[in-house]
Motif scaffolding. Structure first.
Motif, PDB file in Angstrom:
ATOM      1  N   LEU A 240       0.864  -1.133  -0.037  1.00 16.19           N
ATOM      2  CA  LEU A 240      -0.023   0.084   0.027  1.00 16.19           C
ATOM      3  C   LEU A 240       0.750   1.264   0.031  1.00 16.19           C
ATOM      4  CD1 LEU A 240      -3.099   1.045   0.382  1.00 16.19           C
ATOM      5  CD2 LEU A 240      -2.418   1.313   2.814  1.00 16.19           C
ATOM      6  N   LEU A 241       1.856   1.177   0.824  1.00 18.96           N
ATOM      7  CA  LEU A 241       2.979   2.446   0.946  1.00 18.96           C
ATOM      8  C   LEU A 241       3.472   2.455  -0.195  1.00 18.96           C
ATOM      9  CD1 LEU A 241       4.250   1.938   4.386  1.00 18.96           C
ATOM     10  CD2 LEU A 241       2.512   3.536   3.672  1.00 18.96           C
ATOM     11  N   ALA A 242       3.721   1.736  -1.320  1.00 22.49           N
ATOM     12  CA  ALA A 242       4.464   1.841  -2.464  1.00 22.49           C
ATOM     13  C   ALA A 242       3.526   2.449  -3.538  1.00 22.49           C
ATOM     14  CB  ALA A 242       4.974   0.396  -3.141  1.00 22.49           C
ATOM     15  N   ARG A 243       2.337   2.806  -3.269  1.00 23.61           N
ATOM     16  CA  ARG A 243       1.398   3.521  -4.385  1.00 23.61           C
ATOM     17  C   ARG A 243       2.024   5.000  -4.616  1.00 23.61           C
ATOM     18  NH1 ARG A 243      -3.394   3.707  -6.568  1.00 23.61           N
ATOM     19  NH2 ARG A 243      -3.833   1.839  -5.945  1.00 23.61           N
ATOM     20  N   GLU A 244       2.262   5.205  -5.659  1.00 21.98           N
ATOM     21  CA  GLU A 244       2.825   6.572  -6.073  1.00 21.98           C
ATOM     22  C   GLU A 244       2.010   7.573  -6.676  1.00 21.98           C
ATOM     23  OE1 GLU A 244       6.126   5.652  -8.631  1.00 21.98           O
ATOM     24  OE2 GLU A 244       7.269   4.778  -6.722  1.00 21.98           O
ATOM     25  N   GLU A 245       0.614   6.983  -7.235  1.00 19.24           N
ATOM     26  CA  GLU A 245      -0.239   7.991  -7.797  1.00 19.24           C
ATOM     27  C   GLU A 245      -1.780   7.770  -6.999  1.00 19.24           C
ATOM     28  OE1 GLU A 245      -0.972   7.734 -11.930  1.00 19.24           O
ATOM     29  OE2 GLU A 245       1.322   8.332 -12.375  1.00 19.24           O
ATOM     30  N   GLN A 246      -2.443   8.825  -6.983  1.00 18.44           N
ATOM     31  CA  GLN A 246      -3.699   8.834  -6.618  1.00 18.44           C
ATOM     32  C   GLN A 246      -4.823   8.399  -7.711  1.00 18.44           C
ATOM     33  OE1 GLN A 246      -6.304  11.117  -7.124  1.00 18.44           O
ATOM     34  NE2 GLN A 246      -7.568  10.310  -5.728  1.00 18.44           N
ATOM     35  N   THR A 247      -5.856   7.603  -7.585  1.00 18.66           N
ATOM     36  CA  THR A 247      -6.453   7.325  -8.628  1.00 18.66           C
ATOM     37  C   THR A 247      -8.119   7.421  -8.167  1.00 18.66           C
ATOM     38  OG1 THR A 247      -6.427   5.225  -8.059  1.00 18.66           O
ATOM     39  CG2 THR A 247      -5.002   5.509  -9.936  1.00 18.66           C
TER      40      THR A 247
ATOM     41  N   SER B 225      -3.184  10.682   3.020  1.00 19.74           N
ATOM     42  CA  SER B 225      -4.544   9.850   3.277  1.00 19.74           C
ATOM     43  C   SER B 225      -5.347   9.694   2.178  1.00 19.74           C
ATOM     44  CB  SER B 225      -5.135  10.349   4.578  1.00 19.74           C
ATOM     45  OG  SER B 225      -4.832  10.343   5.633  1.00 19.74           O
ATOM     46  N   ALA B 226      -5.586  10.561   1.422  1.00 23.77           N
ATOM     47  CA  ALA B 226      -6.272  10.681  -0.017  1.00 23.77           C
ATOM     48  C   ALA B 226      -5.433   9.567  -0.919  1.00 23.77           C
ATOM     49  CB  ALA B 226      -6.615  12.080  -0.483  1.00 23.77           C
ATOM     50  N   LEU B 227      -4.296   9.786  -0.947  1.00 29.03           N
ATOM     51  CA  LEU B 227      -3.487   9.046  -1.765  1.00 29.03           C
ATOM     52  C   LEU B 227      -3.721   7.653  -1.311  1.00 29.03           C
ATOM     53  CD1 LEU B 227      -0.873   8.618  -4.003  1.00 29.03           C
ATOM     54  CD2 LEU B 227       0.473   9.317  -2.039  1.00 29.03           C
ATOM     55  N   LEU B 228      -3.225   7.095  -0.381  1.00 34.37           N
ATOM     56  CA  LEU B 228      -3.375   5.830   0.355  1.00 34.37           C
ATOM     57  C   LEU B 228      -4.593   5.437   0.023  1.00 34.37           C
ATOM     58  CD1 LEU B 228      -0.645   5.928   3.053  1.00 34.37           C
ATOM     59  CD2 LEU B 228      -0.221   5.185   0.785  1.00 34.37           C
ATOM     60  N   ALA B 229      -5.456   6.078   0.509  1.00 31.53           N
ATOM     61  CA  ALA B 229      -7.112   5.451   0.455  1.00 31.53           C
ATOM     62  C   ALA B 229      -7.368   5.074  -1.048  1.00 31.53           C
ATOM     63  CB  ALA B 229      -7.890   6.715   0.679  1.00 31.53           C
ATOM     64  N   SER B 230      -6.756   5.732  -2.133  1.00 34.83           N
ATOM     65  CA  SER B 230      -7.192   5.231  -3.564  1.00 34.83           C
ATOM     66  C   SER B 230      -6.775   3.649  -3.705  1.00 34.83           C
ATOM     67  CB  SER B 230      -6.478   6.119  -4.492  1.00 34.83           C
ATOM     68  OG  SER B 230      -5.126   5.973  -4.500  1.00 34.83           O
TER      69      SER B 230
ATOM     70  N   LYS C 235      -7.808  19.240   8.643  1.00 33.37           N
ATOM     71  CA  LYS C 235      -7.667  19.469   7.346  1.00 33.37           C
ATOM     72  C   LYS C 235      -8.263  18.358   6.555  1.00 33.37           C
ATOM     73  CE  LYS C 235      -3.894  19.602   9.242  1.00 33.37           C
ATOM     74  NZ  LYS C 235      -3.461  19.725  10.617  1.00 33.37           N
ATOM     75  N   CYS C 236      -8.702  18.920   5.329  1.00 29.68           N
ATOM     76  CA  CYS C 236      -9.535  17.686   4.520  1.00 29.68           C
ATOM     77  C   CYS C 236      -8.975  18.103   2.896  1.00 29.68           C
ATOM     78  CB  CYS C 236     -10.863  18.021   4.385  1.00 29.68           C
ATOM     79  SG  CYS C 236     -11.704  16.925   3.349  1.00 29.68           S
ATOM     80  N   ILE C 237      -8.751  17.171   2.150  1.00 27.88           N
ATOM     81  CA  ILE C 237      -8.339  17.122   0.868  1.00 27.88           C
ATOM     82  C   ILE C 237      -9.032  16.339   0.002  1.00 27.88           C
ATOM     83  CG2 ILE C 237      -6.670  16.162  -0.709  1.00 27.88           C
ATOM     84  CD1 ILE C 237      -5.476  18.919   0.078  1.00 27.88           C
ATOM     85  N   VAL C 238      -9.590  16.786  -1.033  1.00 32.50           N
ATOM     86  CA  VAL C 238     -10.363  15.932  -2.038  1.00 32.50           C
ATOM     87  C   VAL C 238      -9.578  15.746  -3.192  1.00 32.50           C
ATOM     88  CG1 VAL C 238     -12.542  15.362  -3.419  1.00 32.50           C
ATOM     89  CG2 VAL C 238     -12.645  16.471  -1.218  1.00 32.50           C
ATOM     90  N   MET C 239      -9.185  14.604  -3.720  1.00 33.83           N
ATOM     91  CA  MET C 239      -8.452  14.383  -4.739  1.00 33.83           C
ATOM     92  C   MET C 239      -9.091  13.446  -5.956  1.00 33.83           C
ATOM     93  SD  MET C 239      -4.605  13.478  -3.369  1.00 33.83           S
ATOM     94  CE  MET C 239      -3.917  13.932  -4.931  1.00 33.83           C
ATOM     95  N   LYS C 240      -8.846  14.099  -7.311  1.00 33.65           N
ATOM     96  CA  LYS C 240      -9.340  13.226  -8.434  1.00 33.65           C
ATOM     97  C   LYS C 240      -8.427  13.186  -9.281  1.00 33.65           C
ATOM     98  CE  LYS C 240     -13.010  13.273 -11.715  1.00 33.65           C
ATOM     99  NZ  LYS C 240     -13.798  14.350 -12.646  1.00 33.65           N
ATOM    100  N   ASP C 241      -8.099  11.896  -9.674  1.00 35.66           N
ATOM    101  CA  ASP C 241      -6.986  11.291 -10.961  1.00 35.66           C
ATOM    102  C   ASP C 241      -5.705  12.156 -10.547  1.00 35.66           C
ATOM    103  OD1 ASP C 241      -9.078   9.944 -11.982  1.00 35.66           O
ATOM    104  OD2 ASP C 241      -9.721  11.367 -13.293  1.00 35.66           O
TER     105      ASP C 241
END
Lengths: 414, 149
Positions: free
Chosen positions: A140-147, A401-406, A161-167
């Protein structure tokens, strides 16, 4: 059910300080178990001799021999906890050298800690959680991109704090001082969604971190509830675009500070903890208040000043404030005082915490205090390097968190 | 019969020698047994709780590491009770091992402060030295009175 993460314990004095049970309890709380690596008397004599650090205390000799057994693979473990009594100089040397030795010669995640009889399992919990995460969730920690579309919420001691990420892009942010944990969380989530032009139904996965992570994680039905050490380091190298190779992440927080030595985005060694309020973001807030400026103005003010002429280096926020008041009364300019306050915090973090990790460039500063330029400059001067402050650095935990959650989106689909 | 503090306090051989010559050995076995036989088992393996380093404040100041004070809470009462002591320096790990060098320095100092009879010996490195070693201990213990084994 997965097997417990096995954490090798290399300590001197834990049993006699009355904290052994606290160490074991902190490990149990994150489904891990601590164990003493078994070695023979012959190994003890040989391995200690070959390491070459001629300490007097037999328990430290034992710790050295056990470390050698872990590095050579004679004893298997998933992670290492190194601990010794606070204020013991001999043990401090061994602790530092063993941490470095294991870090350089194995892939085992290591945390070191100096305890007193007052150390509780609660104090150790985040460190143990980080150790088990690194051991258990390397993929999971090796993830480099948010999807997809994901959200990260960081419930910190000072701010939420809150972040929303998309692609792989940040499309919404929310930031509030932490008051009532859930209410602050609801507010930043609403703000971030509004900025992103989305609703909660659009969010495919959620990650939470920070002191309030369990509470808000349950509230938001989060897919990932994760301590801030791994999340912040992941967020830092992601935003700084330094995901490969070594890096050092420094986060001077409102209540505690973190220094993390990272390799390929995965923490190797780290230290976490409050020194005293005089070395925290809280002291800079106090300084801004006393100078009659907003905290956002403190950084630019400090950049115009010189710290050298203002004596200020107290661990204690009360004595630090006293130095500040004295300096102003003696005629120092607000610019110089602001610079001195930044230098004081940076110096104490440098002296007390950065000695616990191997500083490897690039050095990345994150968290709200990284926006105070005077503090970043002071830290850069002490470390003699140019420090990177990535964009959205104050949202580091939420971004991580948003990155890893993907990583959970695909799992859900399955 | 004299109460003889043994150093290393964990040495079973030394404890046995003292008992064989009719004296009461004061060592780790006594104080640790007391701890682990106490009600409950809150803090394995030694049942030392955060209260013990606080008791150690009697022998070492608060700035002394907690591990030293925790150890002193075990050994301090024994030192106070001791009427004689045998100190073996630089002993082999297998003979008996005292984990913390700072505690060791402190407890040897406290023993010497008491003005009790003390036998200080180096750990033997050959058979001949071993024979002399045991003979010295025997003579010292005999000098304290008590029954011979």
């Amino acid at each position: 059910m997965s097997r417990p993460v096995r954490i090798a314990q290399l300590t001197c004095g834990a049993e006699y300080s009355g904290v052994q049970n606290e160490i074991a309890e902190a490990a149990r709380a994150v489904d891990a178990e601590v164990f003493y690596p078994d070695i023979s008397l012959r190994d003890l004599r040989r391995d200690f001799g070959s390491f070459g650090l001629n300490v007097k205390s037999p328990d430290l000799k034992l710790a050295i021999a056990r470390a050698e057994a872990l590095v050579t693979g004679k004893v298997e473990a998933d992670a290492v906890f190194i601990g010794s009594c606070f204020r013991c100089a001999e043990a401090a040397i061994v602790r530092t050298e063993l941490r470095r030795y294991i870090h350089m010669n194995s892939t085992l995640p290591v945390v070191s800690y100096s305890f007193t009889e007052r150390t509780t399992s609660g104090t150790l919990l985040t460190r143990m959680e980080a150790l088990t995460t690194i051991a258990r969730r390397r993929a999971l920690l090796a993830r480099e991109e948010q999807t997809g579309i994901t959200m990260g919420v960081d419930s910190g001691s000072s701010t939420t704090k809150c972040i929303v990420m998309k692609d792989n892009e940040i499309i919404g942010t929310g930031w509030e001082p932490t008051t009532e944990v859930l209410r602050s969380s609801d507010k930043v989530v609403a703000d971030a969604l509004e900025e992103a032009g989305l609703t909660m139904n659009d969010i495919e996965a959620i990650g939470t971190t920070g002191y309030g992570r369990f509470l808000i994680g349950k509230h938001l039905n989060a897919d990932l509830i994760q301590e801030e050490l791994t999340v912040n380091s992941k967020g830092a190298v992601y935003l700084a675009d330094t995901q490969h190779g070594p890096a050092t992440v420094i986060d001077i927080g409102g209540m505690d500070n973190k220094a993390i030595s990272v390799m390929d985005g995965i923490p190797g060694t780290f230290t976490m903890g409050g020194i005293c309020a005089g070395a925290s973001g809280r002291f800079l807030e106090m300084t801004a208040k006393r100078l009659g400026v907003d905290i956002t103005e403190l950084g630019p003010l400090a950049m115009k000043g010189l710290s050298a002429g203002v004596p200020m280096n107290s661990y204690c926020i009360v004595f630090g404030t006293q130095s500040l008041v004295n300096a102003l009364a003696a005629g120092s300019t607000p610019e110089d005082v602001a610079a001195a306050a930044c230098h004081s915090v940076a110096e104490q973090v440098f002296e007390q915490q950065l000695q616990e990790v191997d500083i490897r460039e690039p050095v990345i500063m994150v968290g709200g205090t990284s926006l105070i330029q005077g503090l970043v400059r002071a830290m850069g001067e002490l470390l003699q390097t140019e420090i990177i402050v990535p964009h959205h650095s104050q949202y580091i935990g939420a971004t991580g968190s948003a990155l890893l959650a993907s990583g959970f989106i695909d799992r859900k689909k399955e | 019969m004299a109460k003889v503090f043994i150093y290393p306090a964990t040495s079973l051989m030394l404890s046995d020698l003292v008992a064989r010559f009719g004296h009461k050995p004061l060592g780790s076995a006594l104080s640790v047994r007391e701890h682990i036989q106490a009600g409950g088992f809150d803090s394995p393996p030694l049942q030392i709780t955060p209260e013990d380093p606080k008791k150690g404040l009697h022998w070492a100041a608060v700035e002394v590491p907690s591990g030293v004070r925790g150890r002193m809470s075990l050994y301090g009462p024994l030192i106070e009770e001791a009427e004689a002591a045998i100190i073996i320096e630089e002993s082999d790990f297998a003979f008996g091992c005292m984990g913390c060098a700072r505690t060791n320095e402190l407890l040897i100092f406290l023993l010497k402060q008491k003005g009790i009879p003390i036998l200080e010996l180096s750990y033997p490195k050959s058979q001949e030295e071993g024979i002399t070693f045991v003979a010295s201990i025997k003579a010292f213990l005999a000098g304290l009175g008590g029954e011979e084994a």
